[in-house]
Scaffold this active site. Structure first.
Site, PDB file in Angstrom:
ATOM      1  N   TYR A  33      -1.248   2.594 -18.744  1.00 42.85           N
ATOM      2  CA  TYR A  33      -0.233   3.638 -18.891  1.00 42.85           C
ATOM      3  C   TYR A  33       1.159   3.072 -19.022  1.00 42.85           C
ATOM      4  CZ  TYR A  33       1.813   3.258 -14.213  1.00 42.85           C
ATOM      5  OH  TYR A  33       2.500   2.823 -13.112  1.00 42.85           O
ATOM      6  N   ARG A  52       4.369  -2.916 -24.647  1.00 41.28           N
ATOM      7  CA  ARG A  52       3.718  -3.313 -23.389  1.00 41.28           C
ATOM      8  C   ARG A  52       2.362  -2.632 -23.250  1.00 41.28           C
ATOM      9  NH1 ARG A  52       7.034  -2.920 -17.897  1.00 41.28           N
ATOM     10  NH2 ARG A  52       6.608  -0.711 -18.168  1.00 41.28           N
ATOM     11  N   LYS A 154      -0.717  -3.045 -17.069  1.00 39.60           N
ATOM     12  CA  LYS A 154      -0.167  -1.884 -16.347  1.00 39.60           C
ATOM     13  C   LYS A 154      -1.278  -0.847 -16.339  1.00 39.60           C
ATOM     14  CE  LYS A 154       4.017   0.929 -16.220  1.00 39.60           C
ATOM     15  NZ  LYS A 154       4.203   0.882 -14.774  1.00 39.60           N
ATOM     16  N   GLU A 187       6.695  -8.687  -6.362  1.00 38.32           N
ATOM     17  CA  GLU A 187       7.400  -7.478  -6.805  1.00 38.32           C
ATOM     18  C   GLU A 187       7.185  -6.390  -5.765  1.00 38.32           C
ATOM     19  OE1 GLU A 187       5.700  -5.909 -10.481  1.00 38.32           O
ATOM     20  OE2 GLU A 187       3.714  -6.643  -9.906  1.00 38.32           O
TER      21      GLU A 187
END
Ligand SMILES: Cc1ncc(COP(=O)(O)O)c(C=O)c1O
Length: 307
Positions: A33, A52, A154, A187
């Site tokens: 996504y 991406r 992702k 992160e």
């Protein structure tokens, strides 16, 4: 505006949208996504988000049945159906699932990817996160190793990040700052983290072929470019919790958070590293540069505004 969904071409109120229980996105988290937002009706970095998405598809061996142009048209159709007005802005999440099929892990059993587009208002971030800052806590849960599940996919499977947030909240944080299996900073649960060290910006490096990884944030990439233009040195480097002692500022970044100050990091040994409330001089400068960049971006694309 109304929160609106588009499931394989079927548009409805988000609360009424339905997907098949045989969809692999639901069964296995076998989906990818992106999240995009608009500024004054102009989608921000939509092509970079498509780039991406295509990279996530490549890394997860998923052949996209929907072209970029098709998805762009479907996203616009959903945005229009939401009834959004000039003066508002929207959050757009588009998910591609490997598709619907028999319960079988083999990805070859499905032949067509499916899609879901969700358009809603922007997340109402807690105002204190900007005026004061967020608190990040380092949980015991580690960020997925790129050798197991590359954070640059992702994907629709955020269980790693969800477990980290749950633990960070128990520790008194607002969000997690995850370590890699080899002990490096990576992160936050859905944003990148950057520190000011020796007057320059330092962000955790994604180290291909090792156990250390994080998602290449589109916002972080923009911030790196803005910093360089403003003569602020930027580098992606390996960083450890002990390096936090030298950091003078810290922030997280994402498409919807932009540059969000961090006021403290809670370490695993119980220590707390504090940063200036509301961000120090470099964060304030980056926030100004970010706002200026967005204004220029929108001005240059006024004729392409969606609403
Ligand atoms: C795990 C993770 N890292 C970083 C980011 C920030 O990425 P971007 O700046 O492209 O929004 C996100 C955004 O969703 C994320 O989920």
């Amino acid at each position: 505006m109304r929160a609106t969904a588009n499931v394989n071409g079927q548009i409805s109120l988000a609360a009424e949208a339905k997907i098949s229980i045989l969809d692999r996105g639901f069964q296995y988290g076998d989906s990818i996504y992106e999240v995009v937002r608009t500024y004054e009706g102009v989608p921000f970095f939509l092509d970079e988000h498509f780039d991406r998405l295509e990279n996530s598809a490549r890394l997860s061996k998923m052949r996209l049945s929907q072209s970029r142009d098709f998805l762009r048209t479907e996203i616009l159709r959903t945005v229009k159906e939401s009834g959004v007005q000039k003066g508002e802005d929207v959050f757009i999440r588009f998910t591609i699932s490997r598709g619907e099929g028999p319960l079988d892990l083999d990805p070859a059993v499905v032949s067509k990817t499916s899609y879901v587009i969700l358009v809603k208002e922007l997340p109402p971030w807690n105002k204190n996160f900007y005026s004061d800052g967020m608190t990040l806590a380092i949980p015991s849960v580690l960020r997925n190793s790129p050798l197991a599940l590359d954070p640059n996919i992702k994907s629709g499977n955020y269980l790693n990040n969800i477990l980290a947030v749950a633990e960070a909240k128990e520790m008194g944080g607002d969000d997690a700052l995850l370590l890699s299996p080899d002990g490096k900073l990576t992160e936050a649960s859905n944003s990148n983290v950057t520190f000011v060290i020796d007057g320059g910006l330092r962000s955790p490096l994604h180290e291909s072929g090792t156990a250390t990884g994080n998602l290449r944030g589109i916002t972080r990439t923009l911030i790196a470019a803005l910093a360089t233009e403003a003569d602020i040195h930027y580098a992606d480097v390996p960083l450890f919790p002990q390096d936090l002692g030298q950091a003078t500022e810290c922030f997280v970044s994402s498409a919807t958070r932009e540059v969000m100050p961090v006021k403290a990091v809670l370490l695993r040994d119980g220590r707390k590293i504090s940063f200036p409330s509301g961000g120090g001089p470099i964060i304030k400068r980056l926030q100004q540069e970010y706002t200026r960049y967005v204004a220029d971006y929108v001005r240059a694309r006024k004729s392409e505004a969606w609403f």
